[in-house]
Design a protein around this motif. Sequence first.
Motif, PDB file in Angstrom:
ATOM      1  N   GLU A 198    -137.040 -23.184   9.870  1.00 12.92           N
ATOM      2  CA  GLU A 198    -136.736 -24.489   9.274  1.00 12.92           C
ATOM      3  C   GLU A 198    -137.130 -24.519   7.799  1.00 12.92           C
ATOM      4  O   GLU A 198    -136.409 -25.076   6.967  1.00 12.92           O
ATOM      5  N   GLN A 199    -138.289 -23.914   7.482  1.00 10.69           N
ATOM      6  CA  GLN A 199    -138.691 -23.818   6.081  1.00 10.69           C
ATOM      7  C   GLN A 199    -137.672 -23.014   5.280  1.00 10.69           C
ATOM      8  O   GLN A 199    -137.347 -23.346   4.136  1.00 10.69           O
ATOM      9  N   GLU A 200    -137.184 -21.935   5.901  1.00 11.43           N
ATOM     10  CA  GLU A 200    -136.195 -21.078   5.236  1.00 11.43           C
ATOM     11  C   GLU A 200    -134.930 -21.865   4.909  1.00 11.43           C
ATOM     12  O   GLU A 200    -134.387 -21.774   3.797  1.00 11.43           O
ATOM     13  N   VAL A 201    -134.461 -22.669   5.882  1.00 14.31           N
ATOM     14  CA  VAL A 201    -133.260 -23.486   5.659  1.00 14.31           C
ATOM     15  C   VAL A 201    -133.504 -24.488   4.528  1.00 14.31           C
ATOM     16  O   VAL A 201    -132.648 -24.693   3.653  1.00 14.31           O
ATOM     17  N   LYS A 202    -134.698 -25.095   4.528  1.00 15.99           N
ATOM     18  CA  LYS A 202    -135.022 -26.087   3.497  1.00 15.99           C
ATOM     19  C   LYS A 202    -135.102 -25.419   2.128  1.00 15.99           C
ATOM     20  O   LYS A 202    -134.569 -25.932   1.121  1.00 15.99           O
ATOM     21  N   GLU A 203    -135.778 -24.264   2.068  1.00 20.00           N
ATOM     22  CA  GLU A 203    -135.900 -23.543   0.803  1.00 20.00           C
ATOM     23  C   GLU A 203    -134.534 -23.120   0.284  1.00 20.00           C
ATOM     24  O   GLU A 203    -134.259 -23.213  -0.919  1.00 20.00           O
ATOM     25  N   THR A 204    -133.676 -22.650   1.199  1.00 15.28           N
ATOM     26  CA  THR A 204    -132.336 -22.221   0.811  1.00 15.28           C
ATOM     27  C   THR A 204    -131.554 -23.386   0.206  1.00 15.28           C
ATOM     28  O   THR A 204    -130.884 -23.232  -0.819  1.00 15.28           O
ATOM     29  N   GLY A 205    -131.653 -24.563   0.836  1.00 16.60           N
ATOM     30  CA  GLY A 205    -130.941 -25.735   0.333  1.00 16.60           C
ATOM     31  C   GLY A 205    -131.403 -26.124  -1.058  1.00 16.60           C
ATOM     32  O   GLY A 205    -130.585 -26.427  -1.943  1.00 16.60           O
ATOM     33  N   LEU A 206    -132.744 -26.106  -1.268  1.00 22.24           N
ATOM     34  CA  LEU A 206    -133.281 -26.467  -2.585  1.00 22.24           C
ATOM     35  C   LEU A 206    -132.846 -25.462  -3.645  1.00 22.24           C
ATOM     36  O   LEU A 206    -132.462 -25.835  -4.763  1.00 22.24           O
ATOM     37  N   ALA A 207    -132.911 -24.170  -3.296  1.00 27.47           N
ATOM     38  CA  ALA A 207    -132.528 -23.127  -4.247  1.00 27.47           C
ATOM     39  C   ALA A 207    -131.048 -23.229  -4.594  1.00 27.47           C
ATOM     40  O   ALA A 207    -130.656 -23.084  -5.765  1.00 27.47           O
ATOM     41  N   LYS A 208    -130.211 -23.483  -3.593  1.00 22.30           N
ATOM     42  CA  LYS A 208    -128.770 -23.617  -3.848  1.00 22.30           C
ATOM     43  C   LYS A 208    -128.489 -24.783  -4.789  1.00 22.30           C
ATOM     44  O   LYS A 208    -127.610 -24.698  -5.657  1.00 22.30           O
ATOM     45  N   GLU A 209    -129.248 -25.864  -4.614  1.00 21.71           N
ATOM     46  CA  GLU A 209    -129.060 -27.022  -5.483  1.00 21.71           C
ATOM     47  C   GLU A 209    -129.435 -26.686  -6.928  1.00 21.71           C
ATOM     48  O   GLU A 209    -128.745 -27.069  -7.882  1.00 21.71           O
ATOM     49  N   LEU A 210    -130.548 -25.942  -7.101  1.00 19.18           N
ATOM     50  CA  LEU A 210    -130.957 -25.523  -8.445  1.00 19.18           C
ATOM     51  C   LEU A 210    -129.894 -24.638  -9.096  1.00 19.18           C
ATOM     52  O   LEU A 210    -129.550 -24.807 -10.276  1.00 19.18           O
ATOM     53  N   ILE A 211    -129.371 -23.691  -8.331  1.00 19.41           N
ATOM     54  CA  ILE A 211    -128.353 -22.770  -8.851  1.00 19.41           C
ATOM     55  C   ILE A 211    -127.091 -23.536  -9.216  1.00 19.41           C
ATOM     56  O   ILE A 211    -126.503 -23.332 -10.286  1.00 19.41           O
ATOM     57  N   SER A 212    -126.662 -24.440  -8.325  1.00 22.40           N
ATOM     58  CA  SER A 212    -125.440 -25.206  -8.564  1.00 22.40           C
ATOM     59  C   SER A 212    -125.568 -26.043  -9.839  1.00 22.40           C
ATOM     60  O   SER A 212    -124.629 -26.119 -10.653  1.00 22.40           O
ATOM     61  N   ARG A 213    -126.755 -26.671 -10.015  1.00 22.40           N
ATOM     62  CA  ARG A 213    -126.961 -27.502 -11.205  1.00 22.40           C
ATOM     63  C   ARG A 213    -126.928 -26.651 -12.479  1.00 22.40           C
ATOM     64  O   ARG A 213    -126.357 -27.044 -13.501  1.00 22.40           O
ATOM     65  N   LYS A 214    -127.542 -25.472 -12.395  1.00 23.70           N
ATOM     66  CA  LYS A 214    -127.557 -24.583 -13.557  1.00 23.70           C
ATOM     67  C   LYS A 214    -126.148 -24.124 -13.922  1.00 23.70           C
ATOM     68  O   LYS A 214    -125.774 -24.063 -15.106  1.00 23.70           O
ATOM     69  N   PHE A 215    -125.345 -23.792 -12.934  1.00 24.27           N
ATOM     70  CA  PHE A 215    -123.970 -23.359 -13.174  1.00 24.27           C
ATOM     71  C   PHE A 215    -123.157 -24.499 -13.802  1.00 24.27           C
ATOM     72  O   PHE A 215    -122.348 -24.275 -14.706  1.00 24.27           O
ATOM     73  N   ARG A 216    -123.375 -25.741 -13.305  1.00 24.47           N
ATOM     74  CA  ARG A 216    -122.634 -26.878 -13.872  1.00 24.47           C
ATOM     75  C   ARG A 216    -123.004 -27.102 -15.338  1.00 24.47           C
ATOM     76  O   ARG A 216    -122.153 -27.395 -16.179  1.00 24.47           O
ATOM     77  N   ASN A 217    -124.307 -26.968 -15.612  1.00 23.31           N
ATOM     78  CA  ASN A 217    -124.748 -27.140 -17.000  1.00 23.31           C
ATOM     79  C   ASN A 217    -124.133 -26.099 -17.929  1.00 23.31           C
ATOM     80  O   ASN A 217    -123.864 -26.384 -19.100  1.00 23.31           O
ATOM     81  N   ARG A 218    -123.919 -24.914 -17.404  1.00 21.69           N
ATOM     82  CA  ARG A 218    -123.312 -23.846 -18.206  1.00 21.69           C
ATOM     83  C   ARG A 218    -121.786 -23.875 -18.153  1.00 21.69           C
ATOM     84  O   ARG A 218    -121.116 -23.007 -18.701  1.00 21.69           O
ATOM     85  N   LYS A 219    -121.257 -24.877 -17.393  1.00 26.77           N
ATOM     86  CA  LYS A 219    -119.801 -25.031 -17.236  1.00 26.77           C
ATOM     87  C   LYS A 219    -119.161 -23.763 -16.679  1.00 26.77           C
ATOM     88  O   LYS A 219    -118.107 -23.308 -17.127  1.00 26.77           O
ATOM     89  N   VAL A 220    -119.828 -23.192 -15.676  1.00 25.06           N
ATOM     90  CA  VAL A 220    -119.320 -22.007 -14.977  1.00 25.06           C
ATOM     91  C   VAL A 220    -119.024 -22.397 -13.544  1.00 25.06           C
ATOM     92  O   VAL A 220    -119.876 -22.980 -12.861  1.00 25.06           O
ATOM     93  N   GLU A 221    -117.798 -22.098 -13.082  1.00 31.90           N
ATOM     94  CA  GLU A 221    -117.421 -22.434 -11.710  1.00 31.90           C
ATOM     95  C   GLU A 221    -118.077 -21.441 -10.754  1.00 31.90           C
ATOM     96  O   GLU A 221    -118.021 -20.225 -10.965  1.00 31.90           O
ATOM     97  N   LEU A 222    -118.693 -21.981  -9.695  1.00 32.63           N
ATOM     98  CA  LEU A 222    -119.472 -21.150  -8.766  1.00 32.63           C
ATOM     99  C   LEU A 222    -118.643 -20.781  -7.551  1.00 32.63           C
ATOM    100  O   LEU A 222    -118.148 -21.649  -6.833  1.00 32.63           O
ATOM    101  N   ASP A 223    -118.490 -19.477  -7.328  1.00 31.87           N
ATOM    102  CA  ASP A 223    -117.827 -18.944  -6.130  1.00 31.87           C
ATOM    103  C   ASP A 223    -118.897 -18.259  -5.281  1.00 31.87           C
ATOM    104  O   ASP A 223    -119.475 -17.246  -5.712  1.00 31.87           O
ATOM    105  N   PRO A 224    -119.199 -18.788  -4.082  1.00 31.90           N
ATOM    106  CA  PRO A 224    -120.272 -18.199  -3.258  1.00 31.90           C
ATOM    107  C   PRO A 224    -120.078 -16.718  -2.981  1.00 31.90           C
ATOM    108  O   PRO A 224    -121.051 -15.961  -2.909  1.00 31.90           O
ATOM    109  N   ASN A 225    -118.830 -16.288  -2.777  1.00 24.56           N
ATOM    110  CA  ASN A 225    -118.577 -14.873  -2.480  1.00 24.56           C
ATOM    111  C   ASN A 225    -118.974 -13.988  -3.650  1.00 24.56           C
ATOM    112  O   ASN A 225    -119.585 -12.921  -3.472  1.00 24.56           O
ATOM    113  N   VAL A 226    -118.655 -14.433  -4.869  1.00 20.01           N
ATOM    114  CA  VAL A 226    -119.023 -13.652  -6.054  1.00 20.01           C
ATOM    115  C   VAL A 226    -120.541 -13.653  -6.229  1.00 20.01           C
ATOM    116  O   VAL A 226    -121.144 -12.627  -6.576  1.00 20.01           O
TER     117      VAL A 226
END
Length: 739
Positions: A491-519
């Motif tokens: 459960e901690q792993e799922v929570k940590e993963t969600g928080l990390a994904k949110e940080l990554i997504s926000r960073k990509f948006r700030n850099r105006k880079v479209e995020l593809d999970p596969n890449v």
Amino acid sequence: MKTESVFSPSDRLLIGRLYRELRGKCEAPFEGERYRRLKRSIVEAIGDGRFHRDVFGLNPVVRSLQTALLVTDEIGLNEEAVEACILMPYYKSAPELQEVEQIYGAGVRRILSGLEHIEELYAKSPSIESENFRNLLISFAEDMRVILIMIADRTNLMRQIKDSDNADDRLRVSEEAAYLYAPLAHKLGLYQLKSELEDLSLKYMNHEAYYHIKDKLSATKEARDRYMEAFMKPVAEMLDKAHLKYRMKGRTKSIHSIWQKMKRQGCPFEGVYDLFAIRIILDAPLKEEKQQCWQVYSLITDMYRPNPKRLRDWLSIPKSNGYESLHITVLGPENKWVEVQIRTERMDEIAEHGLAAHWRYKGIKAEAKGIETWLANIRGALEEGDDMKLMDQFRSDLSTDEIYVFTPKGDLHKLPKGATVLDFAYDIHTDVGTHCTGGTIAGRQVSMRQQLQSGDQVSITTSQSQLPKLAWLDYVVTGRAKAKIRQSLKEQEVKETGLAKELISRKFRNRKVELDPNVLNQVIKKLGYKEVIYFYRDVLDEHIDLNHVIEQYQEQVRHNMGLSDHGPLHSADEFSMQSQVAEQAKADSADDELVIDSHLKGIDYSLAQCCHPIYGDDIFGFVTVNKGIKIHRKNCPNAAALRERFGYRIVKARWAGKGEGGFYPITLHIVGNDDLGVVNNISSIISKEEQINMRSFSIDAHDGLFSGMLTVMIRDTKMLDNLMKKLKTVKGVKNVSRG
């Protein structure tokens, strides 16, 4: 004044009478120096004001003498047990017990020490209605005679409290007798005491039921006696003709057993047909016991028709507590079923007084492997007749593979040997274990990895900021604790993963880079992570620079589109529309379109992995540096960037023919409710499509929803649209989109 209230004139008369009666049955405790020391102990204890009446107003000296008589008459214990009963009120502390050993011997000291340990156990206010407490009681007893004395003392107490006004304590004592002491008496074969404890418990716990049955038995006694006489008379004549030595008696069943049958069968008193049993007790030589019992069985079943389903043969295989008898149920006069018990005098002695009546040992330490296994070995050990061999037998049979631990409120928990404070915390409740920081045992702070001992009373210390760690798996031995720790870590792993994904997504948006999970997954692997969770943890702990990740991501995108600068540098002129590749592409179409079909030759082209175009999609071509032409969908996520930055490399393209050139891989994203059977329904739809093949299907469920990635091989967009429509009709599916 206090002493006078404890020893009333009637108490003194009763004590004298009990002493005389005991002396007539067991002389050893009342002779020589032992007796003189006993008298001095009584005088000193009275002078010190050590004696106090119990909660029922009973004198402790009177009670101890009554118990001593009971263990002599009804259990048959030896002088050491009688002396221990008499000395119970006087000796408690360790120094006093050392004095006991010097005067009365090690056996008496061991019994008194065991009784004192049991008192300490009761002081923890345990819940006695459990098998765990029964086993812990055995492990604390040190000597089995301690258990027998406790059964005798409780039986005596139940006899004495009938007129007590203390209803609450009488109810508590009765519950203990029913849940603890009666089952122990049954296991030890003390059926007479067991029945008395059960009947008295019912009398005090359910007064109406007890007297209802008692009155009914009294009202039907005369008719019952006549029937038993009519049944036994022809049987006696038949046994006399066979020249057998015997005695026969009718026995009405206990009130408690009748009450249990009424509850079990859901019937009134009149519906219980087997209110009594006939017992035939043979005076037979040891070698002829079984033969004569079966001879009586044959004679009775010749006279009365037996019920074969109710035959109980405890001659061939006696019960674990030593009980031997042959029980049959026959159809007697007036077509009434009657139970007949056939046994010998020796068997009856064991049935009435238990195996304890024949014990010749000085004491056996009982370490709790469990009462069932332990008592099952009593019979075989007793038959050896060697006291030391008997002691070794029990010590080898009883292993300490379980411990019993108390909560501060007295609740008892059974745990495997080696269990720690953390195991105990999880055994209480998952939340207690999850937030455990340690514990307290006997006022001493201990860590969560502290191993526990039987009888420990443990208080768990918790903190809401505490969470399970991977190292905790090394501190626990119970399956429950291990499973709960692993669940919390996941459960901690799922929570940590969600928080990390949110940080990554926000960073990509700030850099105006479209995020593809596969890449991104490709980048994570190139960064050296074998497990994605470790990457996300490094992101949360700021052990990795997200700017560096984005740079690697953009390089990977360029590589996927064939734009990586792995070859030699070229000038801009080489990428003009006059290049050989572009010229060849133009030459194959009069209107400057690249026509894609299975017969296209001379053109190096491939389908782009970023958008997976298939026949029927609107497409365009992109001229790469060294990988020919990449075919993209016009709505490809990268299309806008390609047109903006490399518009001169864009080539018009279209499909030729009717889509019969082959199959194309397509990935569909499916989201829906995590209902039973939804995956099977999706798979069923695809399997029914003759021209669609499923390559892979992965699914991830969380919080009642599932998200799936479905890859199929398909010919064209027409088939794809048809498939997506069918999938959207599946109950529980919320959305189907193309990857």
